[in-house]
Design a protein around this motif. Structure first.
Motif, PDB file in Angstrom:
ATOM      1  N   ILE A 676       0.836  -1.200   0.000  1.00 36.52           N
ATOM      2  CA  ILE A 676       0.000   0.000   0.000  1.00 36.52           C
ATOM      3  C   ILE A 676       0.872   1.251   0.000  1.00 36.52           C
ATOM      4  O   ILE A 676       0.617   2.216  -0.747  1.00 36.52           O
ATOM      5  CB  ILE A 676      -0.937  -0.002   1.214  1.00 36.52           C
ATOM      6  CG1 ILE A 676      -1.954  -1.146   1.099  1.00 36.52           C
ATOM      7  CG2 ILE A 676      -1.653   1.324   1.346  1.00 36.52           C
ATOM      8  CD1 ILE A 676      -2.891  -1.017  -0.077  1.00 36.52           C
ATOM      9  N   LEU A 677       1.933   1.262   0.794  1.00 30.24           N
ATOM     10  CA  LEU A 677       2.812   2.430   0.858  1.00 30.24           C
ATOM     11  C   LEU A 677       3.547   2.649  -0.455  1.00 30.24           C
ATOM     12  O   LEU A 677       3.730   3.799  -0.886  1.00 30.24           O
ATOM     13  CB  LEU A 677       3.811   2.256   2.007  1.00 30.24           C
ATOM     14  CG  LEU A 677       3.218   2.285   3.419  1.00 30.24           C
ATOM     15  CD1 LEU A 677       4.298   2.029   4.463  1.00 30.24           C
ATOM     16  CD2 LEU A 677       2.538   3.615   3.686  1.00 30.24           C
ATOM     17  N   LEU A 678       3.980   1.569  -1.110  1.00 23.66           N
ATOM     18  CA  LEU A 678       4.648   1.712  -2.404  1.00 23.66           C
ATOM     19  C   LEU A 678       3.702   2.331  -3.435  1.00 23.66           C
ATOM     20  O   LEU A 678       4.087   3.242  -4.181  1.00 23.66           O
ATOM     21  CB  LEU A 678       5.136   0.344  -2.894  1.00 23.66           C
ATOM     22  CG  LEU A 678       6.361  -0.250  -2.217  1.00 23.66           C
ATOM     23  CD1 LEU A 678       6.640  -1.650  -2.753  1.00 23.66           C
ATOM     24  CD2 LEU A 678       7.584   0.630  -2.431  1.00 23.66           C
ATOM     25  N   ALA A 679       2.472   1.830  -3.495  1.00 20.46           N
ATOM     26  CA  ALA A 679       1.505   2.371  -4.447  1.00 20.46           C
ATOM     27  C   ALA A 679       1.220   3.843  -4.159  1.00 20.46           C
ATOM     28  O   ALA A 679       1.104   4.662  -5.089  1.00 20.46           O
ATOM     29  CB  ALA A 679       0.218   1.546  -4.392  1.00 20.46           C
ATOM     30  N   MET A 680       1.130   4.222  -2.890  1.00 25.16           N
ATOM     31  CA  MET A 680       0.889   5.620  -2.534  1.00 25.16           C
ATOM     32  C   MET A 680       2.063   6.497  -2.928  1.00 25.16           C
ATOM     33  O   MET A 680       1.879   7.623  -3.417  1.00 25.16           O
ATOM     34  CB  MET A 680       0.597   5.724  -1.037  1.00 25.16           C
ATOM     35  CG  MET A 680      -0.713   5.083  -0.604  1.00 25.16           C
ATOM     36  SD  MET A 680      -0.936   5.077   1.186  1.00 25.16           S
ATOM     37  CE  MET A 680      -0.929   6.827   1.535  1.00 25.16           C
ATOM     38  N   ASP A 681       3.291   6.013  -2.731  1.00 23.18           N
ATOM     39  CA  ASP A 681       4.472   6.813  -3.088  1.00 23.18           C
ATOM     40  C   ASP A 681       4.570   7.021  -4.589  1.00 23.18           C
ATOM     41  O   ASP A 681       4.901   8.124  -5.053  1.00 23.18           O
ATOM     42  CB  ASP A 681       5.742   6.128  -2.568  1.00 23.18           C
ATOM     43  CG  ASP A 681       5.893   6.261  -1.071  1.00 23.18           C
ATOM     44  OD1 ASP A 681       5.173   7.084  -0.481  1.00 23.18           O
ATOM     45  OD2 ASP A 681       6.711   5.535  -0.484  1.00 23.18           O
ATOM     46  N   TRP A 682       4.333   5.981  -5.371  1.00 25.69           N
ATOM     47  CA  TRP A 682       4.364   6.142  -6.824  1.00 25.69           C
ATOM     48  C   TRP A 682       3.276   7.102  -7.295  1.00 25.69           C
ATOM     49  O   TRP A 682       3.502   7.912  -8.207  1.00 25.69           O
ATOM     50  CB  TRP A 682       4.211   4.776  -7.495  1.00 25.69           C
ATOM     51  CG  TRP A 682       5.458   3.945  -7.445  1.00 25.69           C
ATOM     52  CD1 TRP A 682       6.745   4.388  -7.517  1.00 25.69           C
ATOM     53  CD2 TRP A 682       5.539   2.524  -7.299  1.00 25.69           C
ATOM     54  NE1 TRP A 682       7.627   3.336  -7.431  1.00 25.69           N
ATOM     55  CE2 TRP A 682       6.923   2.186  -7.298  1.00 25.69           C
ATOM     56  CE3 TRP A 682       4.601   1.507  -7.180  1.00 25.69           C
ATOM     57  CZ2 TRP A 682       7.360   0.871  -7.185  1.00 25.69           C
ATOM     58  CZ3 TRP A 682       5.046   0.194  -7.058  1.00 25.69           C
ATOM     59  CH2 TRP A 682       6.410  -0.119  -7.064  1.00 25.69           C
ATOM     60  N   SER A 683       2.105   7.033  -6.681  1.00 22.52           N
ATOM     61  CA  SER A 683       1.028   7.958  -7.041  1.00 22.52           C
ATOM     62  C   SER A 683       1.376   9.385  -6.622  1.00 22.52           C
ATOM     63  O   SER A 683       1.107  10.348  -7.364  1.00 22.52           O
ATOM     64  CB  SER A 683      -0.280   7.525  -6.376  1.00 22.52           C
ATOM     65  OG  SER A 683      -0.629   6.204  -6.750  1.00 22.52           O
TER      66      SER A 683
END
Length: 695
Positions: A676-683
Motif C-alpha cells: 500500500i505504501l509503495l503504491a501511494m508513493d508512486w502515485s
C-alpha cells in the motif's frame, strides 16, 4: 349461435401459426396496435395453451365454449384501447439522469466506506488498561554466569511466559537466527510455529527491501515504504527478538556472544545458547584496496540512503549561493558512481530522473545546465552479468540521457574534491585521469563483516576472504554437522567436486570390494558416480548432461574405463566451470526457504530419530536434499526504462517495462502494508513530484 361464428373465426385465425405471423407483421407498423395486440394475444394464448383446451374451445357443441366468450370479449375490448403511450425521453435527459444516479451511488458507497473506516478506527482505541500479572522466570531476570568469559547466559528470556504457545516452546531445540535480511525473513515466514524456541538477533529491528533502495535516495519512495517491523514477522512463529549485535561464537559450548549498549552507553556482553545457529548477517562494500573511501557514500542500509539524499540536496542548495564560483558549482553538481552493477546503474538512473524531472520546479535553471552524472566501470560494459544486448541498450539509454559511462576504468584514489582513476584507451595503453566531483557512490562488490572475519579466523578450513564457505546443505564448513548454518551475502556454497572424488570412489569400491585408488570404472559405473555427484552438488547437474561425451573425452587411453587420475581430471574441469552463487536477494531468499523446509522436516522426524537413537551423523542429508539455486532472472531500472534478463529471455523497453519492473517488486514486497505504501508513493510522485528537502 350465428353471432358466435365471426368470433370463432377470429379466434381460430389468431391461434393458428399463419395468423400469428400476419398479426405480427400488421401490428409492427403501428405503435398503438403493438400495445393493444399484447392484451389480445396474451389472453388468447393463455386460454388455449394446451391442445386439449384448444380442441374444446373450437368445438361449437362443447360445454366450455360459452366460457370462452368472456375472455375473448375482454381481449377485444382491450384491443380497441386508445390511451396514448408514454413519450420516449431524449438522449440528453437519459444521460443526465444516469450520470446523477451513478454519482449518487458513488457518493453513498464512498460515504459508507468512510463511515466504516471511522468505526473501525474508533475500535482500535482502548480505554481499559492492558497490563496484567505476568509470570517471569527468576533465571530470566538474573541469569547465571558461565562460558569462557564468565558472562551472563540467557537460557531464559523475559517473554517466555507471555503466551501459552511460548511456554510450550521453552523445552524445544533453541534456534538462533542472526540478521533480519532476505534469508532470515524468508526462513521465518516458512518455519512452523511450535517446533523450535526461536530467537532473532539483529542490530536493527526491521526488514529492508533493498532492491528499491536507490529509489529512496532521491525521494521517489519514502524510507518507511521499504521497511517492515521484524517483530511482526517474529510473532507469527511466537519467537523472540533481541536488538543486539553478535560478537563471537563458542562452537564447542554452543554459545553465541552478544553485545548491546545500555542506557549509560556502556556495552554489555552476554551469551545466548543455541542448538542450531543460522548466520545471515549480510556483507559490507568491498574497498578493493582503494584509498580515500571515507570521502564516498555507500548504499547498504536505510541510513546510507538518508545520508545520500541529504548530501545530494545539500550540494544543490550550496550551488545556488551567490558566493559559489562557477568552478565550485560544476564540482558540486558532478555526481560520480563507482561500479556499473545493478545498484550503481539504478542509482545513476534514479538520480538523473530526479535532476531532469523535478529540479527545475524548485531550483534555478542554471543548475540543470551544470549537472553531470558519471558511471565508472572496470569491465567493458555496465551490467556485465546481463546479456550483452541488454548492456548495450543500457549504455545507449545513458548516452541519450547524457550520463557518461567510463568503461575499462579503475579507481585509484578518492579525494574530497576529485576522483583519480585509470582508463585503457583504444590502443590498450593505461591513462591516469582526474574527475572533479561533489558526490561519489561506492558500489563495487561485497566483503566480509567483522563478525564473519572473526568466525573465519577460528576455523582453519575457512580460506575464502570474501565470504564464509558452506557445503551444499548450507552448513558452515569446520563446525559440527547440523549446528551452524550460513546463508545470504555472508556465505558462499563450496563446489569442490574433485575433492570429494575419494568419497564417491570409496562408496563404489566398498560396493564392489575393490581398492578405490586402483579401481577403474566402466561407463555404467560412471553413470552411478554422476548420479551421486548430482545429488551432492545440484549446481553441477547442468555440466553432467552428456555423460557419454564426457566419458569418451577423458578416457585418454581408450580402454573403455576411467582410472583414478582420469576421473579426477574430469571432476576438476567441472569444478572450474562452476561459478559462485550471486550475492543477490533471490539467492538469500531461496536459501532461507530451503533451511525452513529442512528444519520443519528435521522437527517432524526428530521423535523417530530419538526412538532409533539416530542423534549423530549426516542427519541433514538423510532428511532433506542438498540446496539447489534456481536463477529466476535479473532486472534493472535504467531511467524511465527497464531491462529484463530472465532465463535466456531478454527484453527491454520504456515506460511499459518500467511498470512491469514495478509490478515485480510490488509482488515481492514482504507485506500488504508495504505494498500500500509503495503504491501511494508512486502515485504521490506522479501527482506532486519528488520531495526535494533534507532532514
Amino acid at each position: 349461435m350465428l353471432r358466435q361464428q365471426p368470433l370463432m373465426g377470429l379466434v381460430r385465425f389468431a391461434a393458428s401459426p399463419s395468423g400469428r405471423r400476419d398479426l405480427r407483421l400488421a401490428f409492427r407498423k403501428s405503435p398503438a396496435a403493438q400495445h393493444n395486440s399484447i392484451a389480445l394475444q396474451s389472453n388468447l394464448f393463455r386460454t388455449f395453451h394446451t391442445p386439449r383446451r384448444r380442441a374444446q374451445a373450437f368445438n361449437p357443441s362443447a360445454q366450455c365454449f360459452p366460457l370462452l366468450l368472456r375472455p375473448c370479449s375482454k381481449a377485444l375490448t382491450r384491443s380497441i384501447n386508445t390511451k396514448p403511450l408514454p413519450q420516449k425521453k431524449s438522449a440528453l435527459y437519459r444521460f443526465i439522469y444516469r450520470s446523477l444516479a451513478y454519482t449518487g451511488f458513488f457518493i453513498l458507497f464512498t460515504g459508507g466506506l468512510i463511515v466504516a473506516f471511522f468505526i473501525y478506527d474508533a475500535s482500535t482505541y482502548r480505554e481499559d488498561l492492558t497490563f496484567s500479572d505476568v509470570p517471569v522466570s527468576e533465571l530470566a531476570l538474573n541469569p547465571r554466569r558461565g562460558g569462557p568469559k564468565n558472562l551472563p547466559i540467557a537460557e531464559h528470556l523475559v517473554d517466555d511466559e507471555d503466551y501459552p504457545e511460548m511456554s510450550t516452546q521453552k523445552n524445544k531445540p533453541k534456534l538462533v537466527i542472526l540478521g533480519t535480511g532476505w534469508g532470515s525473513v524468508a526462513m521465518l515466514k516458512l518455519l512452523h510455529a511450535g517446533n523450535y524456541h526461536i530467537t532473532v538477533v539483529s542490530p536493527v529491528n526491521y526488514f529492508l527491501f533493498t532492491p528499491m533502495l536507490p529509489s529512496a535516495t532521491v525521494g521517489t519512495l519514502e524510507f518507511r515504504s521499504l521497511i517492515e517491523p521484524v517483530r511482526r514477522i517474529v510473532n507469527r512463529v511466537k519467537g523472540h527478538f533481541l536488538k543486539a549485535e553478535a560478537e563471537n561464537v563458542e562452537f564447542s559450548e554452543k554459545l553465541l556472544e552478544v553485545s548491546q549498549e545500555d542506557s549509560q552507553g556502556v556495552k554489555q556482553h552476554f551469551y545466548l545458547p543455541y542448538d542450531k545457529l543460522v548466520i545471515g548477517v549480510g556483507s559490507t562494500s568491498n574497498p578493493h584496496g582503494v584509498k580515500g573511501l571515507e570521502n564516498c557514500n555507500f548504499l547498504k542500509t536505510i541510513e546510507d540512503a538518508r545520508e545520500i539524499r541529504n548530501k545530494v540536496l545539500l550540494n544543490l542548495e550550496r550551488a545556488c549561493l551567490p558566493t559559489t564560483t562557477d568552478e565550485e558549482r560544476r564540482r558540486l553538481l558532478s555526481f560520480v558512481v563507482s561500479g556499473g552493477g545493478p545498484t550503481g546503474v539504478e542509482f545513476a538512473a534514479e538520480l538523473f530522473d530526479m535532476l531532469n524531472e523535478d529540479l527545475l520546479k524548485s531550483f534555478p535553471k542554471i543548475l540543470r545546465n551544470e549537472i553531470s552524472v558519471h558511471v565508472i566501470q572496470s569491465r567493458g560494459h555496465i551490467l556485465n552479468t546481463y546479456d550483452e544486448a541488454l548492456s548495450k541498450f543500457a549504455e545507449a539509454r545513458f548516452a541519450h540521457d547524457q550520463v557518461e559511462v567510463l568503461t575499462n576504468s579503475r579507481v585509484k584514489e578518492v579525494q574530497p574534491d576529485k576522483i583519480i582513476f585509470t582508463q585503457k584507451d583504444e590502443s590498450g595503453a593505461t591513462v591516469t585521469k582526474e574527475l572533479p566531483m561533489g558526490f561519489c557512490l561506492w558500489s563495487t562488490g561485497v566483503a566480509q563483516t567483522e563478525f564473519c572475519k572473526r568466525i573465519a579466523d577460528k576455523l582453519e578450513v575457512q580460506t575464502n576472504r570474501h565470504a564464509l564457505e558452506t557445503d551444499t546443505h548450507c552448513r558452515l564448513n569446520g563446525t559440527p554437522l547440523g549446528d551452524v548454518y550460513a546463508i545470504g551475502d555472508c556465505a558462499t556454497v563450496q563446489n569442490n567436486v574433485a575433492d570429494h572424488l575419494l568419497t564417491f570412489l570409496r562408496t563404489l569400491a566398498w560396493e564392489k570390494g575393490k581398492d578405490p585408488e586402483t579401481m577403474e570404472i566402466s561407463f555404467k559405473e560412471w553413470r552411478g558416480v554422476a548420479q551421486r555427484v548430482k545429488a551432492r552438488f545440484p549446481q553441477a547437474a547442468d555440466h553432467l548432461r552428456r555423460l557419454d561425451k564426457l566419458f569418451h573425452e577423458y578416457d585418454k587411453d581408450q580402454s573403455g574405463t576411467l582410472d583414478f587420475g582420469e576421473l579426477r581430471e574430469l571432476l576438476k574441469q567441472i569444478d572450474n566451470r562452476l561459478t559462485s552463487l550471486p550475492a543477490t536477494a533471490q539467492r538469500a531468499s531461496q536459501q532461507g526457504q530451503y533451511l525452513a523446509r529442512k528444519f520443519n522436516k528435521l522437527a517432524q522426524a526428530a521423535p523417530g530419530m530419538r526412538a532409533n537413537q539416530m542423534d549423530y551423523g549426516d542427519l541433514d542429508a538423510a532428511v532433506y536434499k542438498a540446496f539447489e539455486y534456481k536463477h529466476l532472472g535479473s532486472l534493472a531500472y535504467i531511467g524511465n526504462a527497464a531491462v529484463f534478463d530472465i532465463n535466456g529471455l531478454n527484453f527491454s523497453g520504456g515506460l511499459l517495462a518500467v511498470y512491469l519492473w514495478r509490478s515485480v517488486y510490488f509482488a515481492q514486497s514482504v507485506s500488504f502494508r508495504t505494498r500500500i505504501l509503495l503504491a501511494m508513493d508512486w502515485s504521490k510522485r506522479a501527482l506532486f513530484g519528488r520531495d526535494l528537502m533534507n532532514f
